[in-house]
Motif scaffolding. Structure first.
Motif, PDB file in Angstrom:
ATOM      1  N   ALA A   1      44.792  22.959  35.979  1.00  0.00           N
ATOM      2  CA  ALA A   1      44.894  21.607  35.834  1.00  0.00           C
ATOM      3  C   ALA A   1      46.113  21.638  34.832  1.00  0.00           C
ATOM      4  O   ALA A   1      46.361  22.149  33.709  1.00  0.00           O
ATOM      5  N   HIS A   2      47.150  20.555  35.162  1.00  0.00           N
ATOM      6  CA  HIS A   2      48.301  19.941  34.243  1.00  0.00           C
ATOM      7  C   HIS A   2      48.489  18.609  34.460  1.00  0.00           C
ATOM      8  O   HIS A   2      47.916  18.154  35.464  1.00  0.00           O
ATOM      9  N   SER A   3      49.706  18.296  33.986  1.00  0.00           N
ATOM     10  CA  SER A   3      50.036  16.765  34.314  1.00  0.00           C
ATOM     11  C   SER A   3      51.795  16.808  34.085  1.00  0.00           C
ATOM     12  O   SER A   3      52.389  17.411  33.559  1.00  0.00           O
ATOM     13  N   SER A   4      52.179  15.760  34.734  1.00  0.00           N
ATOM     14  CA  SER A   4      53.372  15.426  34.739  1.00  0.00           C
ATOM     15  C   SER A   4      53.961  14.098  34.425  1.00  0.00           C
ATOM     16  O   SER A   4      53.318  12.877  34.669  1.00  0.00           O
ATOM     17  N   PRO A   5      54.635  13.884  33.246  1.00  0.00           N
ATOM     18  CA  PRO A   5      54.932  12.799  32.545  1.00  0.00           C
ATOM     19  C   PRO A   5      55.880  11.699  33.546  1.00  0.00           C
ATOM     20  O   PRO A   5      56.724  12.331  34.362  1.00  0.00           O
ATOM     21  N   GLN A   6      55.465  10.615  33.675  1.00  0.00           N
ATOM     22  CA  GLN A   6      56.272   9.586  34.688  1.00  0.00           C
ATOM     23  C   GLN A   6      56.453   8.309  34.026  1.00  0.00           C
ATOM     24  O   GLN A   6      55.858   7.584  33.180  1.00  0.00           O
ATOM     25  N   THR A   7      57.553   7.590  34.636  1.00  0.00           N
ATOM     26  CA  THR A   7      57.663   6.058  34.589  1.00  0.00           C
ATOM     27  C   THR A   7      57.655   5.537  35.942  1.00  0.00           C
ATOM     28  O   THR A   7      57.310   6.408  36.832  1.00  0.00           O
ATOM     29  N   VAL A   8      57.617   4.306  36.108  1.00  0.00           N
ATOM     30  CA  VAL A   8      57.365   4.023  37.156  1.00  0.00           C
ATOM     31  C   VAL A   8      58.530   4.074  38.233  1.00  0.00           C
ATOM     32  O   VAL A   8      58.271   4.650  39.378  1.00  0.00           O
ATOM     33  N   GLU A   9      59.778   4.160  37.809  1.00  0.00           N
ATOM     34  CA  GLU A   9      60.767   4.611  38.677  1.00  0.00           C
ATOM     35  C   GLU A   9      60.873   6.178  39.020  1.00  0.00           C
ATOM     36  O   GLU A   9      61.217   6.404  40.139  1.00  0.00           O
ATOM     37  N   SER A  10      60.275   6.854  37.884  1.00  0.00           N
ATOM     38  CA  SER A  10      60.252   8.298  38.424  1.00  0.00           C
ATOM     39  C   SER A  10      59.121   8.426  39.380  1.00  0.00           C
ATOM     40  O   SER A  10      59.296   9.495  40.201  1.00  0.00           O
ATOM     41  N   LEU A  11      57.881   7.553  39.296  1.00  0.00           N
ATOM     42  CA  LEU A  11      57.203   7.932  40.348  1.00  0.00           C
ATOM     43  C   LEU A  11      57.549   7.268  41.737  1.00  0.00           C
ATOM     44  O   LEU A  11      57.316   8.076  42.557  1.00  0.00           O
ATOM     45  N   VAL A  12      58.321   6.707  41.788  1.00  0.00           N
ATOM     46  CA  VAL A  12      58.978   5.970  42.917  1.00  0.00           C
ATOM     47  C   VAL A  12      59.819   7.247  43.612  1.00  0.00           C
ATOM     48  O   VAL A  12      59.712   7.496  44.834  1.00  0.00           O
ATOM     49  N   GLY A  13      60.607   7.866  42.542  1.00  0.00           N
ATOM     50  CA  GLY A  13      61.535   8.733  43.018  1.00  0.00           C
ATOM     51  C   GLY A  13      60.805  10.021  43.557  1.00  0.00           C
ATOM     52  O   GLY A  13      61.396  10.851  44.471  1.00  0.00           O
TER      53      GLY A  13
ATOM     54  N   GLU B   1      62.262   0.455  56.858  1.00  0.00           N
ATOM     55  CA  GLU B   1      61.530  -0.626  56.544  1.00  0.00           C
ATOM     56  C   GLU B   1      60.021  -0.254  55.810  1.00  0.00           C
ATOM     57  O   GLU B   1      59.931  -0.490  54.938  1.00  0.00           O
ATOM     58  N   ARG B   2      59.731   1.087  56.272  1.00  0.00           N
ATOM     59  CA  ARG B   2      58.430   1.631  55.973  1.00  0.00           C
ATOM     60  C   ARG B   2      58.872   2.390  54.364  1.00  0.00           C
ATOM     61  O   ARG B   2      57.934   2.176  53.593  1.00  0.00           O
ATOM     62  N   GLN B   3      60.079   2.682  54.254  1.00  0.00           N
ATOM     63  CA  GLN B   3      60.371   3.192  52.903  1.00  0.00           C
ATOM     64  C   GLN B   3      60.389   2.130  51.957  1.00  0.00           C
ATOM     65  O   GLN B   3      59.754   2.311  50.794  1.00  0.00           O
ATOM     66  N   GLU B   4      60.779   1.026  52.342  1.00  0.00           N
ATOM     67  CA  GLU B   4      61.011  -0.231  51.195  1.00  0.00           C
ATOM     68  C   GLU B   4      59.538  -0.513  51.034  1.00  0.00           C
ATOM     69  O   GLU B   4      59.103  -0.675  49.884  1.00  0.00           O
ATOM     70  N   GLU B   5      58.691  -0.361  51.966  1.00  0.00           N
ATOM     71  CA  GLU B   5      57.251  -1.127  51.718  1.00  0.00           C
ATOM     72  C   GLU B   5      56.471   0.021  50.900  1.00  0.00           C
ATOM     73  O   GLU B   5      55.645  -0.538  49.820  1.00  0.00           O
ATOM     74  N   LEU B   6      56.841   1.291  50.932  1.00  0.00           N
ATOM     75  CA  LEU B   6      56.202   2.263  50.289  1.00  0.00           C
ATOM     76  C   LEU B   6      56.759   2.204  48.740  1.00  0.00           C
ATOM     77  O   LEU B   6      55.859   2.125  47.717  1.00  0.00           O
ATOM     78  N   LYS B   7      57.926   1.821  48.445  1.00  0.00           N
ATOM     79  CA  LYS B   7      58.465   1.858  47.151  1.00  0.00           C
ATOM     80  C   LYS B   7      57.900   0.562  46.640  1.00  0.00           C
ATOM     81  O   LYS B   7      57.406   0.594  45.540  1.00  0.00           O
ATOM     82  N   GLU B   8      57.863  -0.651  47.397  1.00  0.00           N
ATOM     83  CA  GLU B   8      57.139  -1.896  46.528  1.00  0.00           C
ATOM     84  C   GLU B   8      55.511  -1.746  46.221  1.00  0.00           C
ATOM     85  O   GLU B   8      55.144  -2.252  45.336  1.00  0.00           O
ATOM     86  N   GLN B   9      54.907  -1.025  47.235  1.00  0.00           N
ATOM     87  CA  GLN B   9      53.456  -0.674  47.047  1.00  0.00           C
ATOM     88  C   GLN B   9      53.252   0.132  45.765  1.00  0.00           C
ATOM     89  O   GLN B   9      52.439  -0.141  44.824  1.00  0.00           O
TER      90      GLN B   9
ATOM     91  N   ARG C   1      55.382   0.232  43.019  1.00  0.00           N
ATOM     92  CA  ARG C   1      55.571  -0.698  42.015  1.00  0.00           C
ATOM     93  C   ARG C   1      54.634  -1.401  41.690  1.00  0.00           C
ATOM     94  O   ARG C   1      54.187  -1.615  40.531  1.00  0.00           O
ATOM     95  N   GLN C   2      53.855  -2.087  42.546  1.00  0.00           N
ATOM     96  CA  GLN C   2      52.591  -2.862  42.464  1.00  0.00           C
ATOM     97  C   GLN C   2      51.518  -2.133  42.007  1.00  0.00           C
ATOM     98  O   GLN C   2      50.736  -2.697  41.076  1.00  0.00           O
ATOM     99  N   LEU C   3      51.233  -0.983  42.324  1.00  0.00           N
ATOM    100  CA  LEU C   3      50.212  -0.171  41.677  1.00  0.00           C
ATOM    101  C   LEU C   3      50.370  -0.017  40.302  1.00  0.00           C
ATOM    102  O   LEU C   3      49.569   0.010  39.552  1.00  0.00           O
ATOM    103  N   ALA C   4      51.885   0.407  39.836  1.00  0.00           N
ATOM    104  CA  ALA C   4      52.049   0.649  38.348  1.00  0.00           C
ATOM    105  C   ALA C   4      51.877  -0.559  37.556  1.00  0.00           C
ATOM    106  O   ALA C   4      51.596  -0.517  36.488  1.00  0.00           O
ATOM    107  N   ALA C   5      52.103  -1.677  38.240  1.00  0.00           N
ATOM    108  CA  ALA C   5      52.123  -2.995  37.479  1.00  0.00           C
ATOM    109  C   ALA C   5      50.822  -3.652  37.567  1.00  0.00           C
ATOM    110  O   ALA C   5      50.517  -4.472  36.353  1.00  0.00           O
TER     111      ALA C   5
END
Length: 274
Positions: free
Chosen positions: A208-220, A234-242, A244-248
């Motif tokens: 087990a371990h973890s990776s530090p993230q920000t919203v934009e690094s998670l999108v990346g 279109e699907r790529q944009e949908e995924l990125k928005e989903q 960001r919504q998850l993080a928010a």
């Protein structure tokens, strides 16, 4: 396009996202490869080395490392970031190393792209008798609720993955079955993993371990995945928005500038017969 052709296209798509791959993919905890190699310096082949994430970790731990990678763009990043490594163009099915030249072959997140029979023969050829073959996968820990929700967003990733092959390790929910040693929830290679007749029984380890993230690094991170790279714009944009919504909105993430993405590195290892 057939399912097999689609899978091959996914496997060859990483080069155009090489920089993002190297920037966003998680490291491998030292304990995971020390479980394979021990603490003494070894001669190691990082096969299907990608951008050199594992190569760099092995070098830092004192090993002599050769890295073999078929993609030109990814291989350039290894050369730039790991000048102490011996970097070669090649593939698992045609390894450009001499017979019995390494103590171990390590494969990080590439084994499921290999053609098993010729790859096993080639890996057995370059490993010294008594040496080790190991595969390592970083899997998101879906026991953490927000990580499970991320997997729900990415559920379409499972499309086209053959559950009878080693690629099944990437299916959502597999980590829990492996951890629980639950053969009823596993099939094919995962139920009875093997590296071919030249190798002994396969052992499995979890780290087990973890990776530090920000919203934009998670999108990346998600945009570096083969599934995303082969989606429509279109699907790529949908995924990125989903994402960001998850993080928010998720209670574990909302309002946080940084957070940890939980992983478990799953390692399969076996010894070459003497």
């Amino acid at each position: 396009m057939t399912t097999e052709q689609s899978w091959q296209q996914r496997g060859s798509s990483f080069g155009r996202g090489a920089q993002a791959y190297d920037r966003t993919r998680p490291d491998y905890p030292r304990e995971s490869f020390r479980w394979v190699l021990g603490e003494e310096p070894r001669t190691v082949l990082d096969l299907g080395a990608g951008t050199g994430i594992l190569t760099r970790a092995l070098l830092a731990d004192g090993h002599q490392v050769s890295a073999v990678e078929p993609d030109d763009e990814m291989r350039e990043l290894i050369t730039a970031s790991a000048p102490a490594a011996n970097v070669h163009a090649g593939s698992a099915e045609k390894i450009p190393l001499a017979d019995a030249s390494v103590d171990a072959v390590l494969v990080s997140h590439a084994y499921h792209w290999f053609d098993p029979e010729p790859a096993h023969a080639e890996m057995a050829r370059v490993i010294r008798p008594g040496g080790t073959l190991a595969t390592l996968w970083n899997l998101r820990d879906e026991e953490v609720p927000w990580s499970a929700e991320l997997s729900r967003i990415l559920a379409d990733e499972d499309t086209g993955t053959d559950p009878q092959t080693a690629a099944a390790i990437l299916l959502h929910g597999v980590l829990a079955a492996l951890r629980g040693n639950d053969p009823e929830r596993l099939s094919g290679w995962l139920r009875d993993p093997t590296f071919g007749s030249r190798f002994g029984a396969v052992e499995i380890g979890f780290f087990a371990h973890s990776s530090p993230q920000t919203v934009e690094s998670l999108v990346g991170l998600i945009t570096s995945r083969s599934y995303y790279l082969n989606c429509t714009p279109e699907r790529q944009e949908e995924l990125k928005e989903q994402i960001r919504q998850l993080a928010a909105t998720h209670p574990q993430l909302a309002g946080r500038a940084e957070f940890d993405l939980p992983y478990v590195t799953v390692v399969f290892k076996a010894v070459l017969a003497s």
